[in-house]
Structure formats: C-alpha cells, structure tokens
Motif scaffolding. Sequence first.
Motif, mmCIF file in Angstrom:
data_model
loop_
_atom_site.group_PDB
_atom_site.id
_atom_site.type_symbol
_atom_site.label_atom_id
_atom_site.label_comp_id
_atom_site.label_asym_id
_atom_site.label_seq_id
_atom_site.Cartn_x
_atom_site.Cartn_y
_atom_site.Cartn_z
ATOM 1 N N GLU A 81 -19.928 2.999 23.301
ATOM 2 C CA GLU A 81 -20.258 4.334 23.944
ATOM 3 C C GLU A 81 -20.428 5.528 23.252
ATOM 4 N N ALA A 88 -16.907 7.016 21.802
ATOM 5 C CA ALA A 88 -16.034 7.340 22.990
ATOM 6 C C ALA A 88 -14.924 6.249 22.873
ATOM 7 N N VAL A 89 -13.696 6.421 23.106
ATOM 8 C CA VAL A 89 -12.697 5.244 23.242
ATOM 9 C C VAL A 89 -11.868 5.640 24.294
ATOM 10 N N PRO A 90 -11.260 4.591 24.875
ATOM 11 C CA PRO A 90 -10.733 4.702 26.070
ATOM 12 C C PRO A 90 -9.358 5.645 25.831
ATOM 13 N N ARG A 91 -9.050 6.491 26.960
ATOM 14 C CA ARG A 91 -7.969 7.279 26.753
ATOM 15 C C ARG A 91 -6.681 6.400 26.807
ATOM 16 N N PHE A 92 -5.826 7.055 26.043
ATOM 17 C CA PHE A 92 -4.573 6.622 25.805
ATOM 18 C C PHE A 92 -3.484 7.376 26.086
ATOM 19 N N GLU A 93 -2.645 6.737 27.225
ATOM 20 C CA GLU A 93 -1.514 7.403 27.500
ATOM 21 C C GLU A 93 -0.232 6.607 27.214
#
Length: 94
Positions: A81, A88-93
């Motif tokens: 992505e 684009a990388v997944p959001r990290f929380e």
Amino acid sequence: MIDDATVRHVARLARLHLDDDEEHRMKEELSTILDHVDAIQALDLDDVPPTTHVLALENVMRDDVPHPSLSADEALREAPEVVEQRFAVPRFEP
C-alpha cells in the motif's frame, strides 16, 4: 584460596542457591580466577601504556559518497500500500 563463607556470601548476593557440590566447585573456580588476578597484579606494567584494545584499530568505514539508487517509483512498485508516494504501514498504538 577463598573460604566457604565467602562463597556462600557471593552466592547469596547473586541470588544463587548452590548445593554442596556446586558450592565446592564455585570455591575452586573463584579461587582460580583470583589466582589469575593476583598473577596479573604481580606483573610489572609500569612501562605498558594504557590501551582500550589489544590490537590497533583502523577505521574500515568508507567515505559516505552518494550514488544513484532506486527511484521512488521503483522502490514503491512492490509495496502492498502506498500513500502520498510513501510506504503505508498499519497504525501502531502502544
């Protein structure tokens, strides 16, 4: 030779639970280490300069010279992505 009380004290400080055989082995090993330290301390090292390494170190890094590499389009071609020309990388929380 280190005594039994010192071995037990060191083991307690290190939170080691030693049985009799381990305590005996530790006594011998610690005594050997201390004998080596005594031997090193007995050496005449007044003419030996202090060092941080045994061998002289040499900088093996090459000069940082920019050279052509992948274009942004080539780098992103296989990305799962892309958003605004970036991976684009997944959001990290946490």
